[in-house]
Structures are given as C-alpha cells and as structure tokens.
Design an enzyme around this catalytic site. Sequence first.
Site, PDB file in Angstrom:
ATOM      1  N   PRO A   2     -33.048 116.133  24.677  1.00 31.66           N
ATOM      2  CA  PRO A   2     -31.935 116.486  23.801  1.00 31.66           C
ATOM      3  C   PRO A   2     -31.170 115.230  23.374  1.00 31.66           C
ATOM      4  O   PRO A   2     -30.849 114.378  24.197  1.00 31.66           O
ATOM      5  CB  PRO A   2     -31.066 117.388  24.686  1.00 31.66           C
ATOM      6  CG  PRO A   2     -31.999 117.936  25.704  1.00 31.66           C
ATOM      7  CD  PRO A   2     -32.987 116.835  25.966  1.00 31.66           C
ATOM      8  N   GLU A   3     -30.916 115.106  22.077  1.00 32.09           N
ATOM      9  CA  GLU A   3     -30.175 113.976  21.548  1.00 32.09           C
ATOM     10  C   GLU A   3     -28.752 114.425  21.237  1.00 32.09           C
ATOM     11  O   GLU A   3     -28.364 115.555  21.562  1.00 32.09           O
ATOM     12  CB  GLU A   3     -30.906 113.418  20.322  1.00 32.09           C
ATOM     13  CG  GLU A   3     -32.347 113.016  20.652  1.00 32.09           C
ATOM     14  CD  GLU A   3     -33.148 112.519  19.469  1.00 32.09           C
ATOM     15  OE1 GLU A   3     -32.554 111.927  18.536  1.00 32.09           O
ATOM     16  OE2 GLU A   3     -34.385 112.712  19.459  1.00 32.09           O
ATOM     17  N   HIS A  92     -37.115 127.456  38.207  1.00 34.19           N
ATOM     18  CA  HIS A  92     -36.655 126.163  37.710  1.00 34.19           C
ATOM     19  C   HIS A  92     -35.127 126.043  37.693  1.00 34.19           C
ATOM     20  O   HIS A  92     -34.592 125.090  37.143  1.00 34.19           O
ATOM     21  CB  HIS A  92     -37.216 125.902  36.316  1.00 34.19           C
ATOM     22  CG  HIS A  92     -38.713 125.835  36.268  1.00 34.19           C
ATOM     23  ND1 HIS A  92     -39.437 124.935  37.020  1.00 34.19           N
ATOM     24  CD2 HIS A  92     -39.619 126.586  35.580  1.00 34.19           C
ATOM     25  CE1 HIS A  92     -40.737 125.116  36.780  1.00 34.19           C
ATOM     26  NE2 HIS A  92     -40.865 126.113  35.929  1.00 34.19           N
ATOM     27  N   ARG A 111     -38.601 119.783  34.593  1.00 30.20           N
ATOM     28  CA  ARG A 111     -39.078 118.489  35.093  1.00 30.20           C
ATOM     29  C   ARG A 111     -38.183 117.888  36.182  1.00 30.20           C
ATOM     30  O   ARG A 111     -38.533 116.871  36.773  1.00 30.20           O
ATOM     31  CB  ARG A 111     -39.200 117.497  33.929  1.00 30.20           C
ATOM     32  CG  ARG A 111     -40.186 117.950  32.855  1.00 30.20           C
ATOM     33  CD  ARG A 111     -40.526 116.810  31.944  1.00 30.20           C
ATOM     34  NE  ARG A 111     -41.404 117.213  30.863  1.00 30.20           N
ATOM     35  CZ  ARG A 111     -41.964 116.370  30.010  1.00 30.20           C
ATOM     36  NH1 ARG A 111     -41.743 115.074  30.111  1.00 30.20           N
ATOM     37  NH2 ARG A 111     -42.745 116.805  29.050  1.00 30.20           N
ATOM     38  N   LYS A 154     -29.670  91.085  17.859  1.00 33.22           N
ATOM     39  CA  LYS A 154     -30.840  91.717  18.461  1.00 33.22           C
ATOM     40  C   LYS A 154     -32.135  91.141  17.896  1.00 33.22           C
ATOM     41  O   LYS A 154     -32.380  91.199  16.689  1.00 33.22           O
ATOM     42  CB  LYS A 154     -30.805  93.241  18.220  1.00 33.22           C
ATOM     43  CG  LYS A 154     -29.649  93.942  18.908  1.00 33.22           C
ATOM     44  CD  LYS A 154     -29.796  93.878  20.417  1.00 33.22           C
ATOM     45  CE  LYS A 154     -28.684  94.620  21.145  1.00 33.22           C
ATOM     46  NZ  LYS A 154     -28.842  94.558  22.606  1.00 33.22           N
TER      47      LYS A 154
END
Length: 276
Positions: A2-3, A92, A111, A154
């Site tokens: 998820p962003e 889960h 996960r 960068k």
Amino acid sequence: MPEMPEVETVRKTLAALTLNKKIKHVTVWYPNIIDGDSHDFAQKVKGKTILKIDRYAKFLLIRLSDNYTIVSHLRMEGKYHLVKNSTPKDKHDHVEFSFSDGTSLRYNDVRKFGRMQLVITGTERKVTGLSKLGPEALSREFSSDYFIKALKKKKKNIKNTLLDQTVVSGLGNIYVDECLWQAKIHPESLAEKIPALSVKLLHEAINQTIAEAIKFGGTTVHSFLNAAGKTGLYQEHLKVYGHAGQACPRCGEKLKKIKVNGRGTTFCPSCQKEYK
C-alpha cells in the site's frame, strides 16, 4: 505494498469505524508484529480510547488517550477490519483490539511483514521509522524548489531515488511509474541530470497523481482493501503500470517493462526522455 493513497484511504475508513471506541483488551497472536515487548504493548494499550487516526506517508498514526500513539506500517499486505468479538479468528489475524461495545479491530497480514510500535504522542518523528522520511507528497514542505535542490544531490537513477522515501515519502512502484510517465522522464535517468523544468513537471505529476489516486480510494492491483473491506478504483485510471506491451496512451509506442534496481518498471521508450 500500500502506498500513500491506499494508506490515506485506510485512515479515512478506519477513523469512521473506530473513533471514540474504548479498548477493553488486546490480544497479540503473533508477537513479531509488535516492535518491542508485545506484552507491554498490550498492557499499555488496554483501557485507552481511540481519539484520532492520522497518517504520515505510508504510516498510520493511531492516536490514543493518555498521550499514546500506535505507529502502524502495513508493509506488503497488512489490513485492518472490524468484526464482532464473537467472530472466529482468521488464520491471518495477528493482533486484536477488543472494544467495550462488543466489536473488535483485527490486524490481518498474510505475509506477517507489517509492524506496530507504541510511542509517546509527538515523538514518532524521532523514535520510529518516520525519522528517516522526507516530506510527503502534497505537503507544503514538498515544494518544487526543495525538489530541484534535493535531486541535484542524488547520483542514482530517478526511479530508485523516488522509491527510497528520503527525498519524497509516500510513493511506491505503481505511482513512481505513473508520475515518471506523466513527466516524460525515463526511469533510468540520473536524478542529478534532470533539468529544473522537467523536475517541476515531475513535482506537478507527483502531487496530481497522488491527489487523484486518493480521490478514487487508491489502487487495487493484488490484494488492497480499505478498512471497510472495499477495493480502490484508481487501477482503472493507470496509464502505464500493468500495461506493458500495450500502446502508450500519449504517443502510441509499445510500452516496455524492464527491471530497475530489481523493481519491475513500465515506461514508454519513445516519449520518456533519458537524462545521463
């Protein structure tokens, strides 16, 4: 993973489901989800009331009474869902917050990569993973002038630069591909070599794409669901991600998929310029 748009959507739906609820009991079925001692976490959270749900980049900030905050990162497939206390545990489900009204908030993670950390409210930018993050998209701090200066420092490619969260936070693989396509920048361009005008276009593309994705409730490509159990809709508006081999919506050239620092990356080899 998820962003920012997906986590913002979770924040909104989670707030609607849990605000002002008192936590009667906490059950931790998988202690590794908790950063620190899970028993101490459960004891300190017990009896607290959820006052507000905030977010920074991809982190949820669950504000509790008595000046505590749970910092939650969903990682790859973490989800929250509200159930009745009597609902059988899913295999889960790893953490449960039982409320005094007979409902429970459960954290589900196939996960088991997600993490929660309990901190004193106001210290989260110092003692958690938030300390390493750059300004988030759509924020005042994320200005075009800041972005131009940051990229000049960068020396790596722009795809990896946008994913590392230190220049701008909240972007992941999906939205980086979309934003670079919008700005006509090749993903392997060296960040420091991109001209200021193109950086400004990328800045606009990031803010525009993130705002639009939030409006549509995020992107569901694999398993994302919000706290109300609904999928996002922005996948219907993606221009390049997931469309390798199809025609570029802008120039008609076939979209190409490559690996950039191990991440699948889709772009247009014709209209996305590479800066070296």
